[in-house]
Design a protein around this motif. Structure first.
Motif, PDB file in Angstrom:
ATOM      1  N   ILE A  89       0.687  -1.318  -0.363  1.00  0.00           N
ATOM      2  CA  ILE A  89       0.299  -0.304   0.065  1.00  0.00           C
ATOM      3  C   ILE A  89       0.644   1.193   0.131  1.00  0.00           C
ATOM      4  CG2 ILE A  89      -1.976  -1.571   1.497  1.00  0.00           C
ATOM      5  CD1 ILE A  89      -0.867   0.220   3.797  1.00  0.00           C
ATOM      6  N   GLN A  90       2.459   1.202  -0.178  1.00  0.00           N
ATOM      7  CA  GLN A  90       3.208   2.041   0.161  1.00  0.00           C
ATOM      8  C   GLN A  90       3.215   2.861  -1.614  1.00  0.00           C
ATOM      9  OE1 GLN A  90       7.030   0.539   1.621  1.00  0.00           O
ATOM     10  NE2 GLN A  90       6.950   2.754   3.171  1.00  0.00           N
ATOM     11  N   GLY A  91       2.800   4.038  -1.533  1.00  0.00           N
ATOM     12  CA  GLY A  91       3.410   4.574  -2.272  1.00  0.00           C
ATOM     13  C   GLY A  91       1.970   5.592  -2.913  1.00  0.00           C
ATOM     14  N   ARG A  92       0.258   4.535  -2.406  1.00  0.00           N
ATOM     15  CA  ARG A  92      -0.896   4.828  -2.453  1.00  0.00           C
ATOM     16  C   ARG A  92      -1.677   5.695  -1.536  1.00  0.00           C
ATOM     17  NH1 ARG A  92      -3.797  -0.964  -4.246  1.00  0.00           N
ATOM     18  NH2 ARG A  92      -1.809  -1.688  -5.992  1.00  0.00           N
ATOM     19  N   VAL A  93      -1.408   5.438   0.182  1.00  0.00           N
ATOM     20  CA  VAL A  93      -1.664   6.761   0.626  1.00  0.00           C
ATOM     21  C   VAL A  93      -0.194   7.077   1.328  1.00  0.00           C
ATOM     22  CG1 VAL A  93      -2.256   4.430   1.612  1.00  0.00           C
ATOM     23  CG2 VAL A  93      -3.382   7.077   2.206  1.00  0.00           C
ATOM     24  N   PRO A  94      -0.643   8.153   1.666  1.00  0.00           N
ATOM     25  CA  PRO A  94       0.881   8.072   2.905  1.00  0.00           C
ATOM     26  C   PRO A  94       0.314   7.179   3.831  1.00  0.00           C
ATOM     27  CG  PRO A  94      -0.569  10.462   2.765  1.00  0.00           C
ATOM     28  CD  PRO A  94      -1.276   9.089   2.081  1.00  0.00           C
ATOM     29  N   ILE A  95       1.546   7.399   4.561  1.00  0.00           N
ATOM     30  CA  ILE A  95       1.945   6.541   5.774  1.00  0.00           C
ATOM     31  C   ILE A  95       2.868   6.925   7.129  1.00  0.00           C
ATOM     32  CG2 ILE A  95       2.246   3.938   6.589  1.00  0.00           C
ATOM     33  CD1 ILE A  95       1.765   2.232   4.340  1.00  0.00           C
ATOM     34  N   TYR A  96       1.993   7.347   7.994  1.00  0.00           N
ATOM     35  CA  TYR A  96       3.083   7.804   8.840  1.00  0.00           C
ATOM     36  C   TYR A  96       2.818   7.660  10.038  1.00  0.00           C
ATOM     37  CZ  TYR A  96       3.172  11.993   5.401  1.00  0.00           C
ATOM     38  OH  TYR A  96       3.212  12.594   4.084  1.00  0.00           O
ATOM     39  N   PRO A  97       4.118   7.472  11.017  1.00  0.00           N
ATOM     40  CA  PRO A  97       5.581   7.509  10.414  1.00  0.00           C
ATOM     41  C   PRO A  97       5.999   6.301   9.004  1.00  0.00           C
ATOM     42  CG  PRO A  97       5.228   7.042  12.921  1.00  0.00           C
ATOM     43  CD  PRO A  97       4.041   6.709  12.433  1.00  0.00           C
ATOM     44  N   ASN A  98       6.663   6.676   8.994  1.00  0.00           N
ATOM     45  CA  ASN A  98       7.528   5.470   7.662  1.00  0.00           C
ATOM     46  C   ASN A  98       8.023   4.959   8.487  1.00  0.00           C
ATOM     47  OD1 ASN A  98       9.432   4.607   5.957  1.00  0.00           O
ATOM     48  ND2 ASN A  98       9.584   6.472   4.775  1.00  0.00           N
ATOM     49  N   PRO A  99       7.005   3.702   7.721  1.00  0.00           N
ATOM     50  CA  PRO A  99       7.741   2.092   8.111  1.00  0.00           C
ATOM     51  C   PRO A  99       8.710   1.765   8.081  1.00  0.00           C
ATOM     52  CG  PRO A  99       5.828   2.234   6.344  1.00  0.00           C
ATOM     53  CD  PRO A  99       6.855   3.526   6.498  1.00  0.00           C
ATOM     54  N   GLU A 100      10.035   2.427   8.587  1.00  0.00           N
ATOM     55  CA  GLU A 100      10.894   2.083   8.425  1.00  0.00           C
ATOM     56  C   GLU A 100      11.594   2.041   9.226  1.00  0.00           C
ATOM     57  OE1 GLU A 100      14.039   4.083   5.526  1.00  0.00           O
ATOM     58  OE2 GLU A 100      12.940   3.235   4.144  1.00  0.00           O
ATOM     59  N   ILE A 101      11.148   3.921  10.272  1.00  0.00           N
ATOM     60  CA  ILE A 101      10.735   4.132  11.385  1.00  0.00           C
ATOM     61  C   ILE A 101      10.439   2.997  12.598  1.00  0.00           C
ATOM     62  CG2 ILE A 101      10.942   5.664  13.586  1.00  0.00           C
ATOM     63  CD1 ILE A 101      10.927   8.055  10.633  1.00  0.00           C
ATOM     64  N   LEU A 102       9.199   2.098  11.708  1.00  0.00           N
ATOM     65  CA  LEU A 102       8.363   0.717  13.491  1.00  0.00           C
ATOM     66  C   LEU A 102       9.452  -0.129  12.616  1.00  0.00           C
ATOM     67  CD1 LEU A 102       6.410   0.215  14.142  1.00  0.00           C
ATOM     68  CD2 LEU A 102       5.235  -0.713  11.687  1.00  0.00           C
ATOM     69  N   TYR A 103      10.664  -0.492  11.612  1.00  0.00           N
ATOM     70  CA  TYR A 103      10.837  -1.505  11.839  1.00  0.00           C
ATOM     71  C   TYR A 103      12.484  -0.679  12.551  1.00  0.00           C
ATOM     72  CZ  TYR A 103      14.053  -5.059   9.421  1.00  0.00           C
ATOM     73  OH  TYR A 103      15.114  -5.690   8.814  1.00  0.00           O
ATOM     74  N   ILE A 104      12.455  -0.300  12.086  1.00  0.00           N
ATOM     75  CA  ILE A 104      14.206   0.102  13.624  1.00  0.00           C
ATOM     76  C   ILE A 104      13.517   0.145  15.542  1.00  0.00           C
ATOM     77  CG2 ILE A 104      15.560   1.828  14.059  1.00  0.00           C
ATOM     78  CD1 ILE A 104      15.499   2.982  11.381  1.00  0.00           C
ATOM     79  N   ALA A 105      12.825   0.776  15.571  1.00  0.00           N
ATOM     80  CA  ALA A 105      11.777   0.336  17.160  1.00  0.00           C
ATOM     81  C   ALA A 105      11.247  -0.460  17.172  1.00  0.00           C
ATOM     82  CB  ALA A 105      10.167   1.459  16.755  1.00  0.00           C
ATOM     83  N   GLN A 106      10.804  -1.471  16.604  1.00  0.00           N
ATOM     84  CA  GLN A 106      10.057  -3.027  16.421  1.00  0.00           C
ATOM     85  C   GLN A 106      11.547  -4.207  16.840  1.00  0.00           C
ATOM     86  OE1 GLN A 106       8.901  -4.326  13.166  1.00  0.00           O
ATOM     87  NE2 GLN A 106       7.109  -4.060  13.315  1.00  0.00           N
ATOM     88  N   ASN A 107      13.196  -3.800  17.351  1.00  0.00           N
ATOM     89  CA  ASN A 107      13.563  -4.478  17.633  1.00  0.00           C
ATOM     90  C   ASN A 107      14.905  -3.694  18.397  1.00  0.00           C
ATOM     91  OD1 ASN A 107      16.264  -5.986  16.638  1.00  0.00           O
ATOM     92  ND2 ASN A 107      15.451  -7.485  16.410  1.00  0.00           N
TER      93      ASN A 107
END
Ligand code: AMP
Length: 385
Positions: A89-107
């Protein structure tokens, strides 16, 4: 993709359906937005308030695409959402915060490696993914240590304090050989959090530090403003602003700090979303952390973070239900205390069921009142005739 700002009348999508989504939904409704929640569960804390509750697996890319078509922006309220399906769904609708930040914070390992790599002060850590790593790590660290699972840990789950190599080995085995980090046990004076918000235009605001008191690794009580020396608050503010920029964050970020007994600041953890310690902003601040989240992801100007009055918040865990329903009428006799319940049907030990907030002229009085109010809930409830 809709250009920002996303104005009232638009639809907000939330991944996750717990109490953080519920409190965001309440603000969204007040401000005239539609809000939809997405999670694998039904009749959830957020779903009870939202306009629509989508029930599907986070990995179901068809369902995610259907959800994305209904909304103007997507955010999340739960950290452990798998990020790979979000690519659909990235690029179809804005996703905030960027999932890359979520990926960092998950671990924890990714988060600490990122922070240390960018020069932010973190608790010294050592990554362990095998018995031999553990042996090497233990040889390099001083006891006591805290052993924590790298992924899927929160509220002290998947962590153990260890005082010897033997204890560390037992704890590592008990975690089924999952990757862990060894962390120096920090002798801190106090813990506090700084909650900051940033919008896509780059505007940053943050609240004054909120002091946090934990019980069994779970947040118990928060106090605002925290009883923290001014120069420490200034250092934390600088770190928060730099971190928001380094991450190119859009949304709300909570930075949890330790203030060590020798006066140093260390980052313990990041949460790229509103945080339990910020719940008191609902009553105590001009703009709550949930309104800041909404404003940030919608590209609106951010609100004022000033506290109207000193405040205290106490969590209500499922343990309170151990002997039946808490004594609500005793609590409600405290005229200055506000009750929040999250709509969870089942009370389990350690489960966050709700919280209390009070405001006062000084933080010590707020602290005392909130403890008394919560204790009153343990009194035997009056029988209904
Ligand atoms: P965490 O899930 O890592 O945020 O840990 C929950 C709580 O456990 C923290 O807020 C601290 O009270 C305590 N804790 C975690 N890590 C450490 C550490 N390295 N040293 C001392 N206390 C810790």
């Amino acid at each position: 993709m809709k250009p920002t700002p996303i104005l009232p009348g638009s639809a907000i999508g939330v991944l996750g359906s717990g109490q953080l989504g519920r409190m965001l939904a309440m603000v969204a409704k007040r401000m005239g937005y539609k809000i939809y929640t997405y999670s694998p569960d039904e009749n959830t804390p957020a779903g009870q308030i939202c306009d629509q509750e989508f029930t599907a697996a986070y990995e179901d890319t068809n369902a995610l695409q259907g959800f994305a078509r209904q909304v103007d922006v997507i955010t999340f309220e739960f950290e452990n959402i798998p990020t790979t399906p979000l690519k659909a769904i990235q690029g179809r609708v804005p996703i905030y915060p960027n999932p890359e930040i979520l990926y960092i914070a998950q671990n924890r390992l990714r988060e600490k490696t990122f922070l240390a790599g960018k020069g932010f002060p973190v608790v010294p850590f050592y990554p362990v993914s095998s018995r031999s790593d553990l042996t090497q790590g233990l040889a390099q660290c001083d006891y006591p240590l805290v052993l924590k699972t790298a992924g899927f840990g929160y509220d002290g789950k998947g962590q153990a304090k260890v005082g010897s190599a033997q204890e560390a080995e037992i704890a590592f085995e008990a975690l089924d050989g999952k990757p862990v980090i060894l962390e120096r046990f920090i002798d801190f004076q106090l813990e506090f959090s700084v909650i900051a918000a940033r919008n896509p235009q780059g505007e940053i605001v943050h609240y004054a530090p909120i002091e946090n008191i934990h019980q069994h690794h779970i947040l118990d009580i928060s106090l605002a403003p925290g009883r923290i020396p001014l120069e420490i608050a200034q250092q934390a503010s600088k770190i928060a602003q730099e971190l928001m920029e380094t991450l190119n964050m859009v949304g709300v970020l909570c930075i949890e700090f330790f203030l060590t007994t020798d006066g140093r600041l260390l980052i313990n953890e990041l949460a790229p979303r509103p945080h339990n310690s910020g719940h008191l902003t609902i009553e105590a601040a001009i703009t709550s952390q949930f309104e800041q989240q909404l404003r940030a992801i919608c590209g609106l100007p951010l609100g004022a973070c000033n506290f109207r009055q000193p405040a205290a918040m106490a969590n209500l865990l499922g343990d309170l239900w151990e002997h039946g329903e808490p004594a609500w009428e005793k609590l409600l006799a405290f005229p200055e205390v506000k009750l929040h319940l999250y709509g969870k049907a089942q009370a389990r030990a350690g489960r966050k069921m709700g919280h209390l907030t009070t405001l006062s002229d000084d933080v010590e009085t707020a602290f005392k009142t909130i403890q008394e109010a919560r204790s009153a809930l343990k009194a035997p409830a009056t029988c209904k005739s």
